[in-house]
Design an enzyme around this catalytic site. Structure first.
Site, short mmCIF file in Angstrom:
data_model
loop_
_atom_site.label_atom_id
_atom_site.label_comp_id
_atom_site.label_asym_id
_atom_site.label_seq_id
_atom_site.Cartn_x
_atom_site.Cartn_y
_atom_site.Cartn_z
N PRO A 1 -14.55 -24.13 -85.38
CG PRO A 1 -14.18 -21.87 -84.93
CD PRO A 1 -14.09 -23.22 -84.31
CE1 TYR B 1 -14.36 -23.98 -95.87
CE2 TYR B 1 -15.67 -23.28 -97.76
CZ TYR B 1 -14.99 -22.97 -96.59
OH TYR B 1 -14.95 -21.68 -96.15
CG HIS C 1 -17.29 -16.56 -101.43
ND1 HIS C 1 -16.41 -16.32 -100.42
CD2 HIS C 1 -17.75 -15.35 -101.82
CE1 HIS C 1 -16.32 -15.02 -100.20
NE2 HIS C 1 -17.14 -14.41 -101.03
CE LYS D 1 -18.40 -28.78 -93.60
NZ LYS D 1 -18.97 -28.14 -94.75
CE1 TYR E 1 -11.57 -20.95 -95.25
CE2 TYR E 1 -11.30 -21.57 -92.95
CZ TYR E 1 -12.10 -21.32 -94.03
OH TYR E 1 -13.47 -21.43 -93.89
P1 FAD Z 1 -27.38 -21.49 -80.68
O1 FAD Z 1 -27.15 -20.60 -81.82
O2 FAD Z 1 -26.42 -21.59 -79.60
O3 FAD Z 1 -28.84 -21.23 -80.16
C1 FAD Z 1 -29.32 -21.76 -78.95
C2 FAD Z 1 -30.31 -20.78 -78.34
O4 FAD Z 1 -30.85 -21.35 -77.16
C3 FAD Z 1 -29.67 -19.47 -77.95
O5 FAD Z 1 -30.40 -18.40 -78.49
C4 FAD Z 1 -29.70 -19.48 -76.43
O6 FAD Z 1 -29.82 -18.19 -75.88
C5 FAD Z 1 -30.92 -20.33 -76.17
N1 FAD Z 1 -30.95 -20.97 -74.86
C6 FAD Z 1 -29.91 -21.48 -74.16
N2 FAD Z 1 -30.34 -21.98 -72.99
C7 FAD Z 1 -31.68 -21.78 -72.95
C8 FAD Z 1 -32.67 -22.08 -71.99
N3 FAD Z 1 -32.38 -22.69 -70.84
N4 FAD Z 1 -33.95 -21.75 -72.26
C9 FAD Z 1 -34.27 -21.14 -73.43
N5 FAD Z 1 -33.35 -20.83 -74.38
C10 FAD Z 1 -32.08 -21.15 -74.14
N6 FAD Z 1 -20.00 -21.69 -86.63
C11 FAD Z 1 -19.49 -21.50 -87.83
O7 FAD Z 1 -19.85 -22.25 -88.75
N7 FAD Z 1 -18.60 -20.46 -88.03
C12 FAD Z 1 -18.24 -19.59 -87.02
O8 FAD Z 1 -17.47 -18.67 -87.22
C13 FAD Z 1 -18.77 -19.77 -85.76
N8 FAD Z 1 -18.47 -18.94 -84.73
C14 FAD Z 1 -19.02 -19.17 -83.49
C15 FAD Z 1 -18.72 -18.32 -82.42
C16 FAD Z 1 -19.27 -18.57 -81.15
C17 FAD Z 1 -18.95 -17.63 -80.00
C18 FAD Z 1 -20.10 -19.69 -80.97
C19 FAD Z 1 -20.67 -19.98 -79.58
C20 FAD Z 1 -20.42 -20.50 -82.04
C21 FAD Z 1 -19.88 -20.26 -83.31
N9 FAD Z 1 -20.19 -21.06 -84.42
C22 FAD Z 1 -19.67 -20.86 -85.61
C23 FAD Z 1 -21.11 -22.14 -84.33
C24 FAD Z 1 -22.51 -21.72 -84.80
O9 FAD Z 1 -22.74 -20.39 -84.49
C25 FAD Z 1 -23.47 -22.65 -84.10
O10 FAD Z 1 -23.20 -23.96 -84.56
C26 FAD Z 1 -24.94 -22.30 -84.31
O11 FAD Z 1 -25.24 -21.11 -83.64
C27 FAD Z 1 -25.81 -23.43 -83.82
O12 FAD Z 1 -27.14 -23.03 -83.76
P2 FAD Z 1 -28.10 -23.57 -82.64
O13 FAD Z 1 -29.43 -22.97 -82.91
O14 FAD Z 1 -27.99 -25.03 -82.53
O15 FAD Z 1 -27.51 -23.03 -81.26
C1 DHB Z 2 -16.45 -17.69 -91.02
C2 DHB Z 2 -16.23 -18.49 -89.95
C3 DHB Z 2 -15.65 -19.71 -90.14
O1 DHB Z 2 -15.45 -20.53 -89.10
C4 DHB Z 2 -15.24 -20.13 -91.37
O2 DHB Z 2 -14.63 -21.32 -91.50
C5 DHB Z 2 -15.47 -19.33 -92.45
C6 DHB Z 2 -16.08 -18.10 -92.27
C7 DHB Z 2 -17.08 -16.37 -90.81
O3 DHB Z 2 -17.38 -16.04 -89.66
O4 DHB Z 2 -17.26 -15.64 -91.77
#
Ligand code: FAD
Ligand code: DHB
Length: 401
Positions: free
Chosen positions: A294, A386, A74, A298, A203
């Site tokens: 979200p 962005y 995109h 980021k 958006y």
């Molecule tokens: P996570 O993906 O949270 O991974 C952490 C891992 O650690 C998980 O697998 C968990 O099960 C594991 N864990 C937790 N506790 C323990 C433990 N005690 N022992 C062992 N393992 C453990 N970001 C966007 O940019 N756009 C979005 O649309 C968006 N939607 C989201 C929706 C939801 C519901 C959430 C919660 C987040 C969303 N985010 C979004 C944010 C994005 O998904 C996160 O920033 C990203 O997943 C971060 O990755 P991470 O590996 O740091 O953490």
């Molecule tokens: C998506 C999520 C977001 O938070 C965003 O800003 C753009 C795209 C997505 O889930 O596709």
């Protein structure tokens, strides 16, 4: 059972899995411990938009093949307000930088497959993971797996266990500063079995609240509506969700296609930063250290940026004994994190209806939306944030006299 590794990684989300992959490429041993099952981790629908820096990192890590084949490039977004779509041509505004739609589920699947194919340790369904020995710089990770108690000794712990994990709470409270904000709204997200009704993300700001039209592929749409964060998903029939989407995304000459809803859920929204991102030999990365609402897309991209910096620091530590990178890790990440915190807050407050806000606040939002779509200076600022600012550009400025 007693084991040893160089780096114990807690959490198999994008941060933990990518850290393991980057370390493996440099011959550094790691064990990844994950609380959930493989199926759960691979099916968790979250982010979908990758910045160019993230795309390049995944390619360099050797996990970019399917992303390059299936991801959708995109070059801009639309802002929808006053019943019209306003395009922000990010590619032109940022010297050719682009983003890619490729779901977090797919990134995670690719990283899990790479690790398991290489025969590297990745343990799912670990119970009671706990950290010990940090004070004496002899980290020990205890956990239970398939009924057996384990002790894993290591030099460094990668705290990649997300916002609700155990790593950050292990740090003594007086060694950590935290900042945060909870928003009076959440996102209801759906995955729909229908081709996207738009070529680029929309958006939308409307009198009924925010909506976002995103996608996962040429045949799957991902859509969000602003809801009360305490609302129950049971209150939202598919018909009600589509009706809100039609009203909030309405613009002249454009139509939203409906399809079967395959998944739906409500997520609260918060901003959060913990600093420093290091406590002795425990290095926090990704959501374990910071959360953004979200709207700026980021969260996942920040997690990838953190572990890229961390992997470089660990390579220097293990290869030459230099700890400069580990010492600078937190500051290097946090300048970028705060930029993303501000941008995510800015996008969120510009586009959502705050139930406490008045008509004056709404007019300010409309004025800001007109400004970021009509002024080249303002749209360039939005675009460069962005698509993702390079690490150097978010570093503290050199002191000048
Ligand atoms: P996570 O993906 O949270 O991974 C952490 C891992 O650690 C998980 O697998 C968990 O099960 C594991 N864990 C937790 N506790 C323990 C433990 N005690 N022992 C062992 N393992 C453990 N970001 C966007 O940019 N756009 C979005 O649309 C968006 N939607 C989201 C929706 C939801 C519901 C959430 C919660 C987040 C969303 N985010 C979004 C944010 C994005 O998904 C996160 O920033 C990203 O997943 C971060 O990755 P991470 O590996 O740091 O953490
Ligand atoms: C998506 C999520 C977001 O938070 C965003 O800003 C753009 C795209 C997505 O889930 O596709």
């Amino acid at each position: 059972m007693s084991e040893r590794t160089q780096v114990a990684i807690i959490g198999a989300g994008p941060a933990g899995l990518l850290l393991g992959q980057l370390l493996h490429r440099h011959g550094i041993d790691a064990v990844i411990l994950e609380a959930r099952s493989r199926d759960y981790v691979e099916a968790r629908i979250r982010a979908g938009l990758l910045e160019q820096g993230t795309i390049e990192t995944l390619r360099e890590a050797g996990v970019g093949e399917r992303m390059d084949a299936e991801g959708i490039v995109h070059g801009g977004i639309y802002l929808c307000f006053d019943h019209a779509l306003h395009h922000i041509p990010m590619r032109e505004l940022t010297n050719g930088r682009t983003m890619m739609i490729y779901g977090q589920t797919e990134v995670v699947k690719d990283l899990v497959a790479a690790r398991l194919e290489a025969g590297l340790p990745l343990l799912f369904e670990c119970e009671d993971v706990a950290l010990d020995g940090l004070e004496h710089d002899e980290p020990l990770v205890r956990y239970r797996h398939e009924g057996a108690e384990h002790e894993l000794r290591c030099e460094i712990v990668g705290g990649c266990d997300g916002f609700h994990g155990i790593c950050r709470p292990t740090i003594p409270a007086d060694a950590l500063s935290v900042w945060g904000r909870e928003y009076p709204y959440g996102w209801l997200g759906i995955l729909a079995d229908v081709a996207p009704s738009t070529d680029e993300l929309i958006y939308a700001y409307s009198d009924r609240g925010f909506a976002l039209h995103s996608m996962r592929s040429h045949t799957r749409s991902r859509l969000y509506v602003q809801v009360d964060p305490d609302d129950d998903i049971a209150n939202w029939s598919d018909d009600r969700i589509w009706s809100e989407l039609h009203q909030r995304l309405a613009s002249d000459g454009w139509e939203l296609r409906e399809g079967e809803v395959l998944d739906k859920g409500i997520t609260p929204m918060r901003s959060f930063v913990a600093a420093p991102m290091r406590y002795r030999s425990l290095m926090l990365a990704g959501d374990a250290a910071h959360i953004v609402p979200p709207t700026g897309a980021k969260g996942l991209n920040l997690a990838v940026a953190d572990v890229t910096v961390l992997a470089d620091a660990l390579v220097a530590h293990f290869a030459s004994g230099s700890d400069t990178g580990l010492d600078e890790y937190s500051d290097r990440c946090l300048t970028r994190v705060w930029r993303a915190e501000h941008f995510s807050w800015f996008m969120t407050t510009m586009l959502h209806l705050d139930p406490q806000d008045d008509a004056f606040g709404r007019e300010l939002q409309r004025s800001q939306l007109r400004y970021v779509t009509r002024s080249t200076a303002a749209s360039t600022s939005l675009a460069e944030n962005y698509v993702g600012l390079p690490l150097e550009q978010t570093a503290p400025p050199a002191v000048t006299r």
